[in-house]
Design a protein around this motif. Structure first.
Motif, short mmCIF file in Angstrom:
data_model
loop_
_atom_site.label_atom_id
_atom_site.label_comp_id
_atom_site.label_asym_id
_atom_site.label_seq_id
_atom_site.Cartn_x
_atom_site.Cartn_y
_atom_site.Cartn_z
N MET A 1 0.83 -1.20 0.00
CA MET A 1 0.00 0.00 0.00
C MET A 1 0.87 1.25 0.00
N LYS A 2 0.31 2.34 -0.49
CA LYS A 2 1.04 3.59 -0.52
C LYS A 2 1.07 4.20 0.88
N ALA A 3 2.22 4.78 1.23
CA ALA A 3 2.33 5.43 2.53
C ALA A 3 1.50 6.70 2.57
N ASN A 4 0.89 6.97 3.71
CA ASN A 4 0.16 8.20 3.93
C ASN A 4 1.15 9.26 4.39
N LYS A 5 1.28 10.34 3.65
CA LYS A 5 2.27 11.36 3.97
C LYS A 5 2.09 11.92 5.37
N ALA A 6 0.83 12.05 5.80
CA ALA A 6 0.56 12.65 7.11
C ALA A 6 0.98 11.74 8.26
N THR A 7 0.96 10.44 8.03
CA THR A 7 1.28 9.49 9.10
C THR A 7 2.57 8.72 8.85
N LEU A 8 3.33 9.15 7.84
CA LEU A 8 4.56 8.43 7.49
C LEU A 8 5.52 8.35 8.66
N GLY A 9 5.72 9.47 9.37
CA GLY A 9 6.65 9.49 10.49
C GLY A 9 6.30 8.45 11.53
N ARG A 10 5.03 8.34 11.87
CA ARG A 10 4.61 7.36 12.86
C ARG A 10 4.80 5.94 12.33
N SER A 11 4.59 5.75 11.03
CA SER A 11 4.78 4.41 10.45
C SER A 11 6.23 3.97 10.52
N LEU A 12 7.16 4.94 10.47
CA LEU A 12 8.58 4.62 10.54
C LEU A 12 9.06 4.48 11.98
N ASP A 13 8.57 5.34 12.86
CA ASP A 13 9.02 5.32 14.25
C ASP A 13 8.35 4.22 15.07
N GLN A 14 7.12 3.85 14.66
CA GLN A 14 6.38 2.79 15.36
C GLN A 14 5.86 1.80 14.31
N PRO A 15 6.76 1.01 13.73
CA PRO A 15 6.39 0.15 12.60
C PRO A 15 5.31 -0.86 12.95
N ASP A 16 4.45 -1.12 11.98
CA ASP A 16 3.39 -2.11 12.10
C ASP A 16 4.00 -3.50 11.93
N ALA A 17 3.82 -4.36 12.90
CA ALA A 17 4.40 -5.70 12.86
C ALA A 17 3.84 -6.53 11.70
N ALA A 18 2.69 -6.11 11.14
CA ALA A 18 2.08 -6.86 10.04
C ALA A 18 2.77 -6.58 8.71
N LEU A 19 3.57 -5.52 8.65
CA LEU A 19 4.23 -5.17 7.40
C LEU A 19 5.53 -5.96 7.24
#
Length: 337
Positions: free
Chosen positions: A1-19
């Motif tokens: 899926m495409k990263a959401n620009k607004a939440t990208l920082g959180r996706s990198l700092d608190q990665p989803d274990a499902a990814l």
């Protein structure tokens, strides 16, 4: 899926274990590298490098490595660079595996919309894809503020603008500069500090250039004799040490994404031409040699060594002339090999 620009920082700092798979691509390859490094920190993982060519030869390799435990039980992230459509079969096997221990991070340059790797990363629920465009204006300031916060730095708009200008909007240089400022100020997310103009005056990227870049280039080019002569001319305990390290660091960060493009299939002359006015005409022959001598993997290792040397020199209570000389000579010998 495409990263959401607004939440990208959180996706990198608190990665989803499902990814399981992260793809960073786009024209701003330095920016992709900064985001990938940030994700690595968020995962709390060590980088385990796998070449894209190896995945092409053995599509099961990614799933095998991602499913393996670290030798000492440590957390790993599989790092593929450069990545292109040659790794699609490997990524499909990874995403279809029953279970994995380590996520995979792939760095690519600009990908066409028809790229099989891009389509897979943008449509699969177990993957995340982000495109990095060259930084301009407000985007650079936002990145600096965001990265600074992760380092424990409070940065005003005026200071962010200055940092962006000194780093020529190069994301990798910006990240390196902010890490350096944080180290000097003793900043961390738990103990934030204000980044002020005085600190930039002392440590900024445009401080104390002189012949520093030339000395670093001699090391990268393997010119042992000329390098030894230059090192003998340095003033014992002088102020040239840190500027030389910074200049070397910026050159390595300039070379790394260019070399990755060559290893992904672009011709050397095309990569050189794409640099335009960013490449001083007198440096053309040197850059051609360096891009031929140093692989992307070796440049990545070198960037880590130079960063470690800079930290060591900044924290040392005594001049670091000897440590600098030893490291530069080691780099020159490696270049000759």
């Amino acid at each position: 899926m495409k990263a959401n620009k607004a939440t990208l920082g959180r996706s990198l700092d608190q990665p989803d274990a499902a990814l399981r798979f992260y793809l960073f691509h786009g024209a701003d390859e330095a920016g992709s590298r900064v985001l990938a490094d940030r994700l690595l920190k968020g995962l709390g993982a060590e980088k385990f490098v796998v070449a894209g060519g190896a995945v092409k030869s053995d599509p099961a390799l990614l799933a095998d490595e991602a499913g393996a435990m670290g030798l000492f039980g440590d957390r790993r992230a599989i790092w593929v660079e450069p990545a292109g459509d040659e790794v699609v079969a490997g990524v499909e096997a990874l995403l279809g595996a029953a279970a994995i221990e380590s996520p995979v991070i792939a760095l690519a340059g600009a990908l066409k919309k028809t790229s099989g790797l891009l389509k897979l990363a943008e449509t699969h629920g177990g993957a995340l894809s982000h495109v990095s465009y060259p930084l301009e204006g407000r985007d650079a300031e936002r990145l600096i503020t965001d990265l600074g916060r992760a380092e424990g730095l409070r940065i005003s708009n005026g200071v962010a603008t200055r940092v962006a200008g000194q780093a020529a909007n190069n994301s990798a240089v910006i990240a390196s500069e902010l890490a350096k400022f944080a180290l000097y100020l003793g900043a961390s997310p738990e103990t934030p500090r204000e980044l002020d103009q005085e600190t930039i005056d002392k440590l900024g990227a445009d401080t104390g250039e002189g012949d520093a870049l030339r000395i670093g280039d001699l090391a990268l080019d393997g010119q042992l004799g000329a390098l030894a002569d230059e090192l003998q001319r340095l003033t014992p305990g002088g102020s040239e040490v840190v500027p030389i390290v910074r200049s070397l660091q910026r050159r390595v960060l300039q070379l790394a994404p260019l070399r990755a493009r060559i290893e992904s299939g672009e011709r050397l002359d095309a990569v050189m031409t794409s640099m335009g006015k960013a490449l001083f005409w007198k440096d053309k022959a040197l850059m051609q040699r360096l891009l031929s001598q140093w692989s992307a993997a070796r440049l990545a290792q070198l960037a880590e060594r130079v960063s470690a040397l800079e930290r060591r020199l900044m924290l040392s209570p005594v001049p670091g002339d000897a440590a600098l000389g030893e490291e530069l000579l080691a780099i020159a010998r490696a270049a000759r090999r």
